[in-house]
Design a protein around this motif. Structure first.
Motif, short mmCIF file in Angstrom:
data_model
loop_
_atom_site.label_atom_id
_atom_site.label_comp_id
_atom_site.label_asym_id
_atom_site.label_seq_id
_atom_site.Cartn_x
_atom_site.Cartn_y
_atom_site.Cartn_z
N UNK A 119 -16.41 -4.98 -12.29
CA UNK A 119 -15.92 -5.24 -10.93
C UNK A 119 -14.44 -4.88 -10.82
N UNK A 120 -13.68 -5.28 -11.84
CA UNK A 120 -12.25 -4.96 -11.83
C UNK A 120 -12.03 -3.45 -11.88
N UNK A 121 -12.86 -2.78 -12.69
CA UNK A 121 -12.74 -1.32 -12.77
C UNK A 121 -13.01 -0.70 -11.39
N UNK A 122 -14.07 -1.20 -10.72
CA UNK A 122 -14.37 -0.67 -9.38
C UNK A 122 -13.23 -0.99 -8.40
N UNK A 123 -12.71 -2.22 -8.47
CA UNK A 123 -11.61 -2.58 -7.59
C UNK A 123 -10.37 -1.74 -7.88
N UNK A 124 -10.11 -1.59 -9.18
CA UNK A 124 -8.94 -0.78 -9.57
C UNK A 124 -9.11 0.66 -9.09
N UNK A 125 -10.34 1.15 -9.26
CA UNK A 125 -10.59 2.52 -8.79
C UNK A 125 -10.34 2.62 -7.29
N UNK A 126 -10.88 1.63 -6.57
CA UNK A 126 -10.69 1.65 -5.12
C UNK A 126 -9.22 1.52 -4.78
N UNK A 130 -6.98 4.19 -2.97
CA UNK A 130 -6.29 3.79 -1.75
C UNK A 130 -4.79 4.05 -1.88
N UNK A 131 -4.22 3.68 -3.05
CA UNK A 131 -2.79 3.90 -3.23
C UNK A 131 -2.48 5.39 -3.31
N UNK A 132 -3.40 6.16 -3.91
CA UNK A 132 -3.18 7.59 -3.97
C UNK A 132 -3.22 8.18 -2.56
N UNK A 146 7.78 4.55 -5.20
CA UNK A 146 8.02 3.36 -6.03
C UNK A 146 7.87 2.10 -5.20
N UNK A 147 8.35 2.08 -4.01
CA UNK A 147 8.24 0.91 -3.14
C UNK A 147 6.78 0.66 -2.80
N UNK A 148 6.01 1.70 -2.58
CA UNK A 148 4.60 1.55 -2.26
C UNK A 148 3.83 0.99 -3.45
N UNK A 149 4.11 1.46 -4.65
CA UNK A 149 3.44 0.96 -5.87
C UNK A 149 3.80 -0.50 -6.07
N UNK A 150 5.04 -0.87 -5.89
CA UNK A 150 5.46 -2.28 -6.03
C UNK A 150 4.76 -3.15 -5.01
N UNK A 151 4.59 -2.64 -3.81
CA UNK A 151 3.90 -3.40 -2.77
C UNK A 151 2.44 -3.59 -3.16
N UNK A 152 1.80 -2.57 -3.69
CA UNK A 152 0.39 -2.66 -4.12
C UNK A 152 0.23 -3.67 -5.26
#
Length: 156
Positions: A119-126, A130-132, A146-152
């Motif tokens: 589940x975590x792998x699927x969430x991480x993938x999603x 999404x972040x990409x 960098x700000x976007x990654x920190x927000x995620x």
């Protein structure tokens, strides 16, 4: 000493009396005495026999009591051995059941862990996708990335 007819008559009467007593009175009396002596002797022999029988009965009773005590002791010992065996069997069965429950728990835990990882792998993938997508949409500069990654990361 004068022997006169009275004395002679008394002597003759005494002899006849003694003869009659010996003929008719003495035999039944001696028979009665002999019978009484025989009965007493039988009673004494029966008493001796009864005393011997009583002695034998006491010895047999003591032997029976001793045998009964040994049997009871043997039964108690067998009962204690059986109790110990039952306790050991129950302990062994409990250990086996414990091992089975622990193995089942470990298996269940491992499967749950694998499911959560998946589940975590699927969430991480999603989330990565999404972040990409967000990064691609905002390809402006590295500070924005960098700000976007920190927000995620803070959202996670």
């Amino acid at each position: 000493m004068n022997l006169n007819a009275t004395m002679l008559g008394q002597a003759l009467s005494f002899v006849i009396f003694v003869w009659l007593c010996m003929k008719y009175v003495w035999p039944p009396l001696t028979a009665l005495l002999d019978e009484r002596q025989r009965v007493i002797a039988e009673g004494l022999s029966h008493t001796e026999y009864a005393a011997k029988e009583l002695q034998m009965a006491k010895a047999n009773g003591a032997k029976l009591i001793e045998d009964a005590k040994q049997q009871v002791s043997s039964l108690v010992e067998q009962g204690n051995k059986r109790r110990s065996q039952i306790i050991e069997d129950a302990k062994l069965e409990a250990e086996q059941e414990k091992a089975r429950i622990i193995a089942a728990g470990k298996t269940e835990l491992e499967s749950e862990r694998n499911r959560i990882r998946e589940e975590l792998r699927h969430e991480m993938t999603a989330l990565v996708i999404e972040s990409a997508e967000k990064l691609i949409d905002r390809q402006l500069d590295t500070d924005a990335n960098r700000a976007l990654v920190n927000k995620i990361i803070t959202d996670l």
